[in-house]
Write a protein that holds these residues in place. Structure first.
Motif, PDB file in Angstrom:
ATOM      1  N   THR A   2       0.823  -1.210   0.000  1.00  0.00           N
ATOM      2  CA  THR A   2       0.000   0.000   0.000  1.00  0.00           C
ATOM      3  C   THR A   2       0.854   1.255   0.000  1.00  0.00           C
ATOM      4  O   THR A   2       0.429   2.280  -0.518  1.00  0.00           O
ATOM      5  CB  THR A   2      -0.951   0.030   1.201  1.00  0.00           C
ATOM      6  N   THR A   3       2.045   1.192   0.562  1.00  0.00           N
ATOM      7  CA  THR A   3       2.932   2.346   0.550  1.00  0.00           C
ATOM      8  C   THR A   3       3.291   2.715  -0.883  1.00  0.00           C
ATOM      9  O   THR A   3       3.285   3.893  -1.250  1.00  0.00           O
ATOM     10  CB  THR A   3       4.215   2.050   1.350  1.00  0.00           C
ATOM     11  N   PHE A   4       3.586   1.710  -1.690  1.00  0.00           N
ATOM     12  CA  PHE A   4       3.903   1.979  -3.087  1.00  0.00           C
ATOM     13  C   PHE A   4       2.692   2.504  -3.840  1.00  0.00           C
ATOM     14  O   PHE A   4       2.807   3.397  -4.680  1.00  0.00           O
ATOM     15  CB  PHE A   4       4.457   0.723  -3.777  1.00  0.00           C
ATOM     16  N   ASP A   5       1.524   1.966  -3.551  1.00  0.00           N
ATOM     17  CA  ASP A   5       0.290   2.445  -4.179  1.00  0.00           C
ATOM     18  C   ASP A   5       0.014   3.887  -3.798  1.00  0.00           C
ATOM     19  O   ASP A   5      -0.389   4.700  -4.637  1.00  0.00           O
ATOM     20  CB  ASP A   5      -0.898   1.566  -3.792  1.00  0.00           C
ATOM     21  N   ASP A   6       0.233   4.199  -2.524  1.00  0.00           N
ATOM     22  CA  ASP A   6       0.038   5.569  -2.055  1.00  0.00           C
ATOM     23  C   ASP A   6       1.009   6.522  -2.744  1.00  0.00           C
ATOM     24  O   ASP A   6       0.621   7.623  -3.153  1.00  0.00           O
ATOM     25  CB  ASP A   6       0.227   5.667  -0.536  1.00  0.00           C
ATOM     26  N   ARG A   7       2.242   6.110  -2.875  1.00  0.00           N
ATOM     27  CA  ARG A   7       3.235   6.947  -3.554  1.00  0.00           C
ATOM     28  C   ARG A   7       2.876   7.152  -5.018  1.00  0.00           C
ATOM     29  O   ARG A   7       2.988   8.253  -5.553  1.00  0.00           O
ATOM     30  CB  ARG A   7       4.628   6.330  -3.445  1.00  0.00           C
ATOM     31  N   GLU A   8       2.415   6.083  -5.666  1.00  0.00           N
ATOM     32  CA  GLU A   8       2.023   6.186  -7.076  1.00  0.00           C
ATOM     33  C   GLU A   8       0.864   7.169  -7.238  1.00  0.00           C
ATOM     34  O   GLU A   8       0.880   8.025  -8.125  1.00  0.00           O
ATOM     35  CB  GLU A   8       1.626   4.819  -7.613  1.00  0.00           C
TER      36      GLU A   8
END
Length: 107
Positions: A2-8
């Protein structure tokens, strides 16, 4: 993950904001350069407003500034104003700086 999704999503949102700001600055620049040209042509305040809007609309004809340069140069020469493409491009650059300044102040 989810951290990567949030960053994206954050990068996509920033890109969208940056693109919208660039569009607004360019539209403001075109309005300002339209006012500059209208002053050189000796238009009335009502004609100046209409002409500035026409310059903004001219920018939608093709990508880049060539459509705006063509309109301004053609209209100025048709009105009997002695000018050249270099002067029109300088006005575009000058008004781009002013448009950015105005957009930054309005935030």
């Amino acid at each position: 993950m989810t951290t990567f999704d949030d960053r994206e999503r954050a990068f996509e949102a920033k890109y969208a904001r940056d693109e919208e700001m660039a569009f607004r600055v360019t539209a403001r620049r075109n309005r300002l350069v339209g006012q500059w040209a209208a002053e050189k042509m000796g238009l009335t305040p009502e004609e100046t407003d209409a002409y500035a809007k026409a310059v903004v609309q001219a920018d939608f004809e093709e990508a880049g500034d060539e459509d705006v340069v063509r309109k301004l140069l053609g209209d100025l020469l048709a009105a009997g104003v002695e000018t050249d493409e270099a002067e029109v491009r300088r006005a575009l650059e000058t008004q781009m700086v002013e448009a950015r300044r105005q957009m930054m102040e309005s935030k």
